[in-house]
Design an enzyme around this catalytic site. Structure first.
Site, mmCIF file in Angstrom:
data_model
loop_
_atom_site.group_PDB
_atom_site.id
_atom_site.type_symbol
_atom_site.label_atom_id
_atom_site.label_comp_id
_atom_site.label_asym_id
_atom_site.label_seq_id
_atom_site.Cartn_x
_atom_site.Cartn_y
_atom_site.Cartn_z
ATOM 1 N N PHE A 111 21.961 -26.608 20.438
ATOM 2 C CA PHE A 111 21.223 -26.643 19.171
ATOM 3 C C PHE A 111 22.015 -26.047 18.019
ATOM 4 O O PHE A 111 21.755 -26.344 16.856
ATOM 5 C CB PHE A 111 19.875 -25.929 19.326
ATOM 6 C CG PHE A 111 19.934 -24.422 19.256
ATOM 7 C CD1 PHE A 111 19.606 -23.761 18.081
ATOM 8 C CD2 PHE A 111 20.302 -23.666 20.358
ATOM 9 C CE1 PHE A 111 19.644 -22.373 18.011
ATOM 10 C CE2 PHE A 111 20.339 -22.289 20.294
ATOM 11 C CZ PHE A 111 20.013 -21.630 19.126
ATOM 12 N N LYS A 112 23.018 -25.214 18.326
ATOM 13 C CA LYS A 112 23.814 -24.599 17.261
ATOM 14 C C LYS A 112 24.529 -25.648 16.399
ATOM 15 O O LYS A 112 24.874 -25.376 15.247
ATOM 16 C CB LYS A 112 24.841 -23.641 17.867
ATOM 17 C CG LYS A 112 24.275 -22.578 18.812
ATOM 18 C CD LYS A 112 23.467 -21.555 18.085
ATOM 19 C CE LYS A 112 22.841 -20.531 19.023
ATOM 20 N NZ LYS A 112 23.765 -19.603 19.633
#
Length: 466
Positions: A111-112
């Protein structure tokens, strides 16, 4: 749109200055002085937009015209063009009124990527515009590092130094960082844990006298407001798909540093009908203990099967505490100073009761992680990574109205955590085709002691600014 520090000093800043500063001069974190407000009509109008166009609408008020709209839109379009799924953040239903939002289709499978693909482009644009260069210094418990490197590796205006705890990230996570051999990329393994790495980063930002002349540090950790800003978007994206603005939506969020779930808190503050935010932790449960018992106390860090959440102190929690102190910077600074000295804090009963209306929490240990991965797979055929599963399991642990749609934020692809998948009695999936040769790629990284002076010497030696 102006930004202020949680600790009350330094006055008001614009977006570009906050982007480049990361941490505020007084040691606090930047937050918007006021949040943009989206009416129900405005939220409804966003329903049909593809992800990149939705992102532009949500992000634009935070930038406040400091970057021309056409340029900002181009940076956002470029940031999500390389994602492997055309929906960017697809939703998968796993039960009645329950969904998983997959946030792992970016270039590093975590998700980063949503924030760091954009952050790298924003930094490069602003630095180039100003004729400056900078050094990115960050710490990672697993996923931030590779996403930051991927976002910054092509920038002519940046050198990047990423610290990770030696032998405490998964092999896939390590290799995603250390196999990037660009001249401006420097990976450093620190003898210690993530909190040691993060502490070195914070101390370096507080005193930058070690830097080469005419050089500044910029932050890519979630202390940088632009990270939070980018993450707000996918709360709107998910909520719109399950009935917003006509229905309240609950989100269950695996989190260690509190940045991912704080973005949901910001989305609610903007007008998105967020009915509940569930903090899902592993046995490093400082956040769970706070929301359960008003007990935010340092404890010994444990190594778990969900290593990206192996964090003792949650950096972004200060942003929520600021609001819980009625946005009184002096009161917040005093609270954080006391925490620094004693290793513990609590808030007033009234503040804690108020925040509990929105927040709930859950803790999952290693054994429960494995059994929950297996149970979900047997029930639905869905293979979740050991971080995501804490969010899935939390839905069964907390009280959420049955009629409220529930969305789990899936934070990483399961291939990154083969040990947990195999301990659950399942087979680790194959690496996606674009990184099928990851285990054969050449690696390059340095191992350093947990010594700030040695780190600063390494940066001086390896920076292209020297």
């Amino acid at each position: 749109m102006k930004y202020i520090s949680t600790r009350g000093q330094g006055g008001e800043k614009g977006f570009k200055d906050v982007l480049l500063a990361g941490l505020a001069e007084d040691g606090g974190l930047y937050v918007p002085k006021e949040l943009p407000q989206f009416s129900a009509e405005k939220i409804s109008s966003l329903r049909s937009l593809p992800y990149n166009e939705l992102a532009f609408e949500v992000i634009k008020p935070f930038v406040n015209g400091e970057i021309e709209d056409s340029i900002l839109k181009g940076l956002i379009d470029d940031s999500y063009a390389s994602f492997a799924h055309t929906a960017v953040a697809p939703m998968t239903q796993i039960g009645h009124n329950e969904w998983i939002m997959e946030l792992f289709h970016g270039p590093t499978l975590a998700f980063k990527d949503f924030a760091l693909q954009l952050l790298g482009r924003l930094l490069n644009h602003v630095l180039t515009e100003r004729g400056e260069r900078a050094i990115v210094l960050g710490a990672t418990s697993g996923d931030t590092g590779s996403a930051a490197i991927e976002g910054c590796r092509h920038s002519d205006a940046l050198d990047i130094f990423i610290l990770h705890p030696y032998q405490r990230v998964s092999e896939v996570q390590r290799r995603q960082m250390t196999s990037v051999l660009d001249d401006n990329v420097n990976n450093i393994a620190i003898h210690g844990n993530f909190d040691d790495c993060q502490s070195m980063v914070k101390e370096s930002f507080a005193d930058q006298s070690f830097l080469p002349e005419n050089t500044r540090l910029v932050a890519v950790n979630s202390i940088n407001w632009a990270r939070i800003m980018a993450q707000v978007v996918y709360y709107f994206h998910a909520a719109l798909q399950v009935g917003a603005p006509d229905r309240e939506v609950a989100f269950s969020v695996p989190t260690g540093n509190f940045g991912d779930i704080f973005a949901g808190y910001i989305a609610k503050g903007m007008g998105l009908p967020v009915g509940k935010l569930v903090v899902a932790t592993n046995t490093n449960d400082i956040l769970h203990r706070f929301f359960k018992d008003n007990d935010y106390r340092k404890q010994e860090l444990k190594h778990t099967l969900s290593p990206s959440m192996d964090i003792m102190v949650s950096s972004n929690f200060e942003r929520l505490l600021f609001d819980m102190q009625n946005r009184d910077g002096a009161a917040l600074a005093s609270l954080m100073d006391s925490f620094q000295q004693t290793g513990t804090l609590s808030v007033s009963d009234s503040a804690w009761d108020d925040i509990k209306v929105l927040f709930n929490s859950s803790r999952t240990d290693n054994e429960s992680t494995c059994s929950a991965i297996k149970e979900l797979f047997d029930r639905t055929g869905y293979l979740a990574d050991p971080h995501t599963i804490t969010g899935v399991r939390a839905l069964a642990e907390v009280d959420i109205p049955e009629e409220m749609p529930k969305v789990v934020l899936s934070t990483a692809h399961p291939v990154k955590f083969g040990e947990a998948i195999e301990k659950a009695g399942l087979e680790t999936p194959a690496l996606p085709h674009h990184m099928a040769d990851l285990m054969e790629r050449e690696e390059r990284y340095s191992v350093l002691e947990n010594d700030l002076k040695k780190l600063h010497g390494f940066i001086q030696e390896h920076s292209k600014h020297s």
